[in-house]
Scaffold this active site. Structure first.
Site, PDB file in Angstrom:
ATOM      1  N   GLY A  83     -59.999  14.594 -17.359  1.00 28.46           N
ATOM      2  CA  GLY A  83     -60.841  15.782 -17.424  1.00 28.46           C
ATOM      3  C   GLY A  83     -60.089  17.094 -17.407  1.00 28.46           C
ATOM      4  N   ASP A 105     -58.003  20.026 -18.933  1.00 26.46           N
ATOM      5  CA  ASP A 105     -57.796  20.549 -20.286  1.00 26.46           C
ATOM      6  C   ASP A 105     -56.346  20.933 -20.503  1.00 26.46           C
ATOM      7  OD1 ASP A 105     -60.471  20.240 -20.877  1.00 26.46           O
ATOM      8  OD2 ASP A 105     -60.985  22.216 -20.109  1.00 26.46           O
ATOM      9  N   HIS A 111     -45.056  28.758 -29.982  1.00 27.52           N
ATOM     10  CA  HIS A 111     -45.684  27.511 -29.552  1.00 27.52           C
ATOM     11  C   HIS A 111     -46.412  27.692 -28.221  1.00 27.52           C
ATOM     12  CE1 HIS A 111     -42.987  24.770 -32.198  1.00 27.52           C
ATOM     13  NE2 HIS A 111     -44.139  25.028 -32.780  1.00 27.52           N
ATOM     14  N   ASP A 150     -46.569  25.808 -25.652  1.00 20.87           N
ATOM     15  CA  ASP A 150     -45.839  25.486 -24.415  1.00 20.87           C
ATOM     16  C   ASP A 150     -44.961  26.664 -23.979  1.00 20.87           C
ATOM     17  OD1 ASP A 150     -44.244  24.805 -26.703  1.00 20.87           O
ATOM     18  OD2 ASP A 150     -42.870  23.686 -25.434  1.00 20.87           O
ATOM     19  N   HIS A 151     -44.994  27.769 -24.773  1.00 19.02           N
ATOM     20  CA  HIS A 151     -44.253  28.977 -24.394  1.00 19.02           C
ATOM     21  C   HIS A 151     -45.148  30.206 -24.264  1.00 19.02           C
ATOM     22  CE1 HIS A 151     -40.226  27.114 -25.050  1.00 19.02           C
ATOM     23  NE2 HIS A 151     -41.014  26.279 -25.713  1.00 19.02           N
ATOM     24  N   ASP A 180     -36.295  27.380 -28.113  1.00 19.12           N
ATOM     25  CA  ASP A 180     -36.386  26.072 -28.772  1.00 19.12           C
ATOM     26  C   ASP A 180     -35.668  26.250 -30.102  1.00 19.12           C
ATOM     27  OD1 ASP A 180     -38.053  25.512 -26.688  1.00 19.12           O
ATOM     28  OD2 ASP A 180     -39.706  24.756 -27.910  1.00 19.12           O
ATOM     29  N   ASP A 200     -31.997  24.355 -24.700  1.00 19.70           N
ATOM     30  CA  ASP A 200     -33.066  23.386 -25.013  1.00 19.70           C
ATOM     31  C   ASP A 200     -32.572  21.936 -24.912  1.00 19.70           C
ATOM     32  OD1 ASP A 200     -35.029  21.842 -26.273  1.00 19.70           O
ATOM     33  OD2 ASP A 200     -35.019  22.988 -28.149  1.00 19.70           O
ATOM     34  N   HIS A 249     -36.112  20.303 -32.721  1.00 14.97           N
ATOM     35  CA  HIS A 249     -35.218  20.493 -31.571  1.00 14.97           C
ATOM     36  C   HIS A 249     -33.842  19.888 -31.837  1.00 14.97           C
ATOM     37  CE1 HIS A 249     -38.400  21.905 -28.825  1.00 14.97           C
ATOM     38  NE2 HIS A 249     -39.173  21.074 -29.501  1.00 14.97           N
ATOM     39  N   ASP A 255     -59.531  22.976 -15.818  1.00 16.85           N
ATOM     40  CA  ASP A 255     -60.615  22.232 -16.446  1.00 16.85           C
ATOM     41  C   ASP A 255     -61.652  23.263 -16.858  1.00 16.85           C
ATOM     42  OD1 ASP A 255     -62.589  20.560 -17.245  1.00 16.85           O
ATOM     43  OD2 ASP A 255     -62.945  19.649 -15.292  1.00 16.85           O
TER      44      ASP A 255
HETATM   45 ZN   LIG Z   1     -41.086  24.210 -26.427  1.00 14.25          ZN
HETATM   46 ZN   LIG Z   2     -41.286  25.096 -29.685  1.00 14.26          ZN
END
Ligand SMILES: [Zn+2]
Ligand SMILES: [Zn+2]
Length: 553
Positions: free
Chosen positions: A45, A47, A72, A74-75, A160, A193, A367, A442
């Site tokens: 559950g 997110d 991205h 994740d950054h 990255d 990275d 990467h 969530d």
């Molecule tokens: Zn990344």
């Molecule tokens: Zn990336």
């Protein structure tokens, strides 16, 4: 004595995702990325997962800004949450800011957030920070490595990156500039990275995917082509488009983020698709299937994505079948393998032909692999080295590469989320810790908390047994019930007998409690819970969640 410089790692050192660090000079803080992580099966559950922002919140007035390496999530994906409580300017390439802004906009925070574009090679002051943005190649265009010119020497963060010598847009990782910094002033500390630190060799160039795609289009000239990739991977989209256009096809996009990013890429001049060769997805039915190429989201098997819906035969515009070739031009990120597998299965069921990275080279990593990581180390020749962006094993392998490339063993630090390191005249050392646990989100509500997650796992694996009973507040005598309600423990119609016995066990425990004079609410609840828990475990060897509801009247 030069002023010390600190770096606090808030995320990304121990997992792939929620990359975030803070550089501290002169009591001011500059954030380096602020990303999110996508949940795994252990987080039902949830997110998304964010860095713990407690420390940043406590130091809100010291935050000077945030520099972004690339676009991205994740950054960049944590910003829309952090910006609710803190306000600061954000620096990045125009594309990075373009990709980051939609979440910030959705959160209604764009009005009070300054987005400041920087260009390749730009060097600028942000408060006490002297920051240089150096081009790198990656799986989204216009990424940066970032050099911080500090009183303690240069800190270089790779971002990255990969060393793609034939990138689709011709924009190379600027090794010349990195080498110049290394020669001019030396690099005190390299942060690099680690994603592919376990992989031997070199990544293939992004352009190598173009030829594979062209061949696929030639081979399947009689089929409609649906190609899925990450919506931010504009170079991949360009190569799919080039192969399609070269084969005389017209292009349609499918999926909200794909449509949005293609429009933005074309506007910024980063994507070249002529107007008359791009049509709305609603109109693909007007064209012969073999004249069409659909570029779609859903390469990660996300349940509600365009590709998943197509695989389930539930897309409004496209019904796939034997006349279709589906190309999945991506690699499943860890955790998504099962859902991608299901999508591929569904597509086969519909009779479509599917080509993915396990069958043909329709994907390359963004990467750097070992030889590239070593090349960067050989050019930077850092005095100190800390691997970033990876799980513990990736970072461990990266430390070995660093020592193999001549960084003194004592100068390689294996830091983790929450570590603070300090650069001072005598060296680089660990200098404390800050909170850096997972913040589970969530919906749009912040921390779900570990307790909630534990409950969800128990509910998912063992079910729940609820017992409702009303007792007389004074005597402890049972007035109504106990009634037992269960979800996910036993199949109720077949377990009438079991439920009857459970009721008896609860009654007995209440009588026992009343006899010993324990008639207060907490005592009764505790008695009911342990009696029922014991019964359930003895009779079924299961451990569902037990919820006693004792009402006193
Ligand atoms: Zn990344
Ligand atoms: Zn990336």
């Amino acid at each position: 004595m030069a002023d010390p410089v600190k770096i606090a790692f808030l995320g990304g050192l121990g997992e792939i995702g929620r990359n975030c660090a803070a550089i501290e000079i002169d009591n001011r803080l500059l954030l380096l990325d602020c990303g999110l992580m996508f949940p795994d099966e252990q987080m039902p559950g949830v997110d998304l997962v964010l860095p713990d922002f407690t420390w940043l919140r406590e130091n809100a007035d010291r935050v000077e800004g945030c520099v972004l390496t690339h676009g991205h999530e994740d950054h960049t994906g944590g910003l829309s949450f952090l910006l609710r409580e803190l306000s600061f300017p954000i620096f990045g390439s125009a594309l990075t800011l373009g990709l980051a802004r939609s979440r910030i906009e959705e959160a209604g925070l764009l009005g009070r957030t300054e987005l400041i574009p920087v260009v390749d090679g730009e060097r600028r002051r942000i408060g006490p920070f002297d920051v240089e943005f150096i081009p790198v190649t990656h799986s989204v265009p216009h990424g940066f490595a970032i050099a911080f010119h500090t009183p303690q020497g240069v800190i270089l963060h790779s971002g990255d990156f990969k060393l793609d010598l034939t990138p689709v847009d011709g924009r190379l990782t600027d090794m010349a500039r990195i080498g110049a910094i290394s020669y001019e002033s030396g690099v005190r500390l390299l942060l690099s990275d680690s994603t592919n630190a376990e992989e031997a060799g070199h990544t293939h160039s992004e352009s190598s995917v173009g030829k594979v795609l062209r061949d696929l289009f030639n081979e399947h000239h009689d089929k409609r082509v649906v190609a899925a990739c990450f919506a931010s991977h504009l170079h991949r989209i360009q190569q799919i488009a080039d192969a399609a256009l070269g084969a005389g096809r017209t292009i349609a996009t499918l999926g909200r983020s794909m449509a949005k990013n293609v429009a933005m890429g074309r506007e910024m001049g980063l994507l070249d698709i002529p107007d008359d060769r791009l049509i709305d997805i609603e109109k693909v039915g007007n064209l012969a299937p073999e004249r069409v190429c659909v570029i779609s989201t859903g390469s990660q098997g996300e349940p509600m994505s365009a590709l998943s819906l197509m695989a389930a035969g539930e897309n409004k515009w496209l019904k796939l079948g034997t006349g279709d070739l589906v190309v999945i031009s991506a690699h499943a990120i860890p955790g998504n393998e099962t859902s991608v597998g299901k999508v591929i299965d569904g597509l086969h069921r519909l009779g479509a032909e599917v080509v993915h990275s396990g069958i043909a080279d329709v994907h390359v990593s963004g990467h750097a692999m070992q030889e590239e990581l070593k090349t960067l180390l050989s050019v930077v020749r850092p005095e100190y080295f800390i691997p970033v962006h990876g799980e513990f094993r990736h970072m461990t392998h990266h430390t070995r590469l660093a020592t193999a490339m001549g960084v003194a063993e004592g100068n390689v630090l294996l830091a983790e989320d929450g570590d603070v390191i300090e650069l001072n005249d005598s060296g680089v050392t660990f200098a404390g810790e800050i909170p850096a646990g997972y913040l589970y989100v969530d919906g749009i509500v912040g921390d779900v908390g570990r307790g909630v997650l534990r409950d969800r796992r128990v509910l998912a694996e063992e079910g729940v047994v609820i017992v409702v009973v009303t007792v007389d507040a004074k005597s402890g005598e049972v007035l109504t019930g106990p009634e037992i309600i269960t979800k996910g423990w036993v199949f109720a119609p077949e377990a009438e007998e079991l439920l009857g016995e459970a009721r008896a066990a609860v009654l007995a425990s209440l009588e026992e409690a009343a006899d010993s004079g324990g008639t207060d609410y907490e005592t009764l609840r505790r008695h009911v819970r342990s009696a029922l828990g014991r019964f359930v475990n003895e009779r079924t060897r299961r451990r569902p969640m037990i919820v006693p509801i004792v009402m006193e009247v």
